[in-house]
Design a protein around this motif. Sequence first.
Motif, PDB file in Angstrom:
ATOM      1  N   LEU A   1      27.057  36.219  53.204  1.00 43.22           N
ATOM      2  CA  LEU A   1      28.027  36.578  54.616  1.00 43.22           C
ATOM      3  C   LEU A   1      27.128  36.063  56.046  1.00 43.22           C
ATOM      4  N   PRO A   2      27.645  36.252  57.490  1.00 41.68           N
ATOM      5  CA  PRO A   2      26.570  36.562  58.566  1.00 41.68           C
ATOM      6  C   PRO A   2      26.320  37.475  58.846  1.00 41.68           C
ATOM      7  N   ILE A   3      25.020  37.159  59.422  1.00 39.64           N
ATOM      8  CA  ILE A   3      24.332  38.927  59.870  1.00 39.64           C
ATOM      9  C   ILE A   3      23.471  38.760  58.588  1.00 39.64           C
ATOM     10  N   VAL A   4      23.884  39.056  57.467  1.00 43.49           N
ATOM     11  CA  VAL A   4      22.992  40.436  56.730  1.00 43.49           C
ATOM     12  C   VAL A   4      23.341  40.074  54.967  1.00 43.49           C
ATOM     13  N   GLY A   5      23.753  38.542  55.406  1.00 42.82           N
ATOM     14  CA  GLY A   5      23.687  38.145  54.130  1.00 42.82           C
ATOM     15  C   GLY A   5      22.308  37.370  53.315  1.00 42.82           C
ATOM     16  N   ALA A   6      21.661  36.819  54.098  1.00 47.22           N
ATOM     17  CA  ALA A   6      20.554  36.937  53.250  1.00 47.22           C
ATOM     18  C   ALA A   6      18.921  38.004  53.144  1.00 47.22           C
ATOM     19  N   PHE A   7      19.851  38.679  54.441  1.00 49.65           N
ATOM     20  CA  PHE A   7      19.076  40.328  53.684  1.00 49.65           C
ATOM     21  C   PHE A   7      19.787  41.018  52.422  1.00 49.65           C
ATOM     22  N   PHE A   8      20.674  40.620  51.311  1.00 51.42           N
ATOM     23  CA  PHE A   8      21.305  41.288  50.592  1.00 51.42           C
ATOM     24  C   PHE A   8      20.758  40.558  49.355  1.00 51.42           C
ATOM     25  N   GLN A   9      20.585  38.646  49.736  1.00 49.99           N
ATOM     26  CA  GLN A   9      19.994  38.302  48.660  1.00 49.99           C
ATOM     27  C   GLN A   9      18.528  38.727  47.963  1.00 49.99           C
ATOM     28  N   LYS A  10      17.987  38.866  49.565  1.00 53.34           N
ATOM     29  CA  LYS A  10      16.733  39.310  49.084  1.00 53.34           C
ATOM     30  C   LYS A  10      16.481  40.575  48.345  1.00 53.34           C
ATOM     31  N   THR A  11      17.289  41.860  48.653  1.00 54.81           N
ATOM     32  CA  THR A  11      16.952  42.978  48.619  1.00 54.81           C
ATOM     33  C   THR A  11      17.468  43.354  46.947  1.00 54.81           C
TER      34      THR A  11
END
Length: 107
Positions: A93-103
């Motif tokens: 997802l744009p903007i938040v996708g990488a954060f969700f994958q790490k979290t």
Amino acid sequence: MENIEKSKNTAIIAYFTIIGSVIAIFMNQEENKSEFASFHIRQTLGLFISFFLLGYFVGYADSWTATSAFYIFYFILWIYGFSGALQGIKRELPIVGAFFQKTFKSL
């Protein structure tokens, strides 16, 4: 390479409400574990949790423009992720996708 067609149903179910995300987590257990389904479960779980957390505070803004922009933003993110699951594509997802994958990397 894993069979994406098998795990596509689990990924699609994850996008239907927070309950669908929980059901998808249980569908994607030990013997049925799929990286494609796990990717989409992490994306949608993060999307729903952040929607509820941020929506609580946006509700206090008492501004229909802020509230409308918030809903439109999350609806566009949901459509973006859902269309990726339907097509069998792993795109963050744009903007938040990488954060969700790490979290949620343990899912």
